[in-house]
Design a protein around this motif. Structure first.
Motif, short mmCIF file in Angstrom:
data_model
loop_
_atom_site.label_atom_id
_atom_site.label_comp_id
_atom_site.label_asym_id
_atom_site.label_seq_id
_atom_site.Cartn_x
_atom_site.Cartn_y
_atom_site.Cartn_z
N TRP A 186 0.95 -0.98 -0.09
CA TRP A 186 -0.01 -0.24 0.08
C TRP A 186 0.88 1.21 -0.02
CZ3 TRP A 186 -5.46 -0.13 -0.03
CH2 TRP A 186 -5.98 -1.50 0.06
N LEU A 187 0.45 2.11 -0.96
CA LEU A 187 1.32 3.49 -0.91
C LEU A 187 0.83 4.56 -0.01
CD1 LEU A 187 1.99 3.12 -4.84
CD2 LEU A 187 2.99 2.07 -3.16
N LYS A 188 1.72 5.30 0.55
CA LYS A 188 1.10 6.58 1.31
C LYS A 188 1.22 7.79 0.38
CE LYS A 188 1.61 7.11 5.72
NZ LYS A 188 2.26 7.65 7.24
N THR A 189 0.09 8.48 0.58
CA THR A 189 -0.01 9.65 -0.29
C THR A 189 -0.99 10.64 0.23
OG1 THR A 189 -0.48 10.61 -2.61
CG2 THR A 189 -2.00 8.94 -1.69
N ASP A 190 -1.43 11.80 -0.43
CA ASP A 190 -2.45 12.72 0.17
C ASP A 190 -3.32 12.60 -1.06
OD1 ASP A 190 -0.63 13.51 2.07
OD2 ASP A 190 0.37 15.18 1.23
N ASP A 191 -4.56 12.52 -0.57
CA ASP A 191 -5.58 12.00 -1.64
C ASP A 191 -6.08 13.45 -2.34
OD1 ASP A 191 -7.60 12.99 -0.18
OD2 ASP A 191 -8.36 11.03 0.25
N ASP A 192 -6.72 13.48 -3.41
CA ASP A 192 -7.42 14.40 -3.91
C ASP A 192 -8.64 14.98 -3.25
OD1 ASP A 192 -5.68 14.28 -5.98
OD2 ASP A 192 -6.66 12.49 -6.76
N THR A 193 -9.03 14.45 -2.06
CA THR A 193 -10.24 15.20 -1.61
C THR A 193 -9.79 15.78 -0.22
OG1 THR A 193 -10.80 12.73 -0.82
CG2 THR A 193 -11.86 13.70 -2.59
N GLY A 194 -8.63 16.16 0.11
CA GLY A 194 -8.01 16.52 1.21
C GLY A 194 -7.73 15.91 2.43
N HIS A 195 -7.22 14.65 2.08
CA HIS A 195 -6.68 13.70 3.14
C HIS A 195 -5.35 13.49 3.10
CE1 HIS A 195 -11.16 12.90 2.80
NE2 HIS A 195 -11.27 13.12 4.15
N ALA A 196 -4.64 13.95 4.16
CA ALA A 196 -3.07 13.69 4.11
C ALA A 196 -2.83 12.21 4.75
CB ALA A 196 -2.47 14.92 4.86
N ASN A 197 -1.68 11.62 4.14
CA ASN A 197 -1.19 10.44 4.87
C ASN A 197 -2.19 9.34 4.77
OD1 ASN A 197 1.35 11.70 5.17
ND2 ASN A 197 0.64 12.68 7.01
N VAL A 198 -2.90 9.24 3.64
CA VAL A 198 -3.76 7.85 3.51
C VAL A 198 -2.90 7.09 2.41
CG1 VAL A 198 -5.68 9.25 3.80
CG2 VAL A 198 -4.91 9.10 1.50
#
Length: 145
Positions: A111-123
């Motif tokens: 699973w890769l950690k990123t910040d999504d396009d709907t405003g959630h960080a470290n998902v």
């Protein structure tokens, strides 16, 4: 072929088939392979410096092929759903080993950690939706979280 040799061969094949289907017990680690689903990928053996490998290595960009849910934890459970990561060019911070997930003709525990396009960080998002280049290189270019 002797009866004994045939019985041993059948027993070995049953164990190998059970492992390939993910029917074994225990927790997968980066040292195990091949992964369920036939992938022979393994995590890189090089340790990264720093307490947070994501900060030490910077961001790595890959292309994702579909819009996908992001998750607070490295699993596909609806209870961990955070938001959306849209298809296209996205950055990633690091990878984690989590729940086995299969789709898009692939299966993986990464699973890769990123910040999504709907405003959630470290998902987290599963790496099964990376394009061919990302699928082949994510574990080599990203540090372990």
């Amino acid at each position: 072929m002797s009866v004994h040799r045939a019985a041993v061969g059948a027993a070995v094949m049953a164990v190998l088939t059970a492992g390939a289907l993910g029917l074994t017990t225990g927790t997968a680690t980066a040292d195990q392979g091949p992964w369920p689903g036939g992938s022979a990928r393994s995590a890189p053996a090089v340790a990264r410096a720093g307490s947070d490998g994501a900060q030490a290595a910077g961001l790595v960009y890959f292309n994702t092929v579909i819009d996908q849910w992001s998750h607070w934890t490295p699993d596909a459970n609806a209870s961990s759903h955070a938001g959306w990561l849209y298809r296209g060019r996205n950055y990633f911070k690091c990878y984690a080993i989590g729940e086995y997930y299969a789709d898009n003709g692939r299966g993986s525990v990464f699973w890769l950690k990123t910040d999504d396009d709907t405003g959630h960080a470290n998902v987290y998002v599963s790496d099964v939706y990376l394009d061919a280049y990302g699928w082949a290189n994510d574990l080599n270019l990203l540090p372990k979280c």
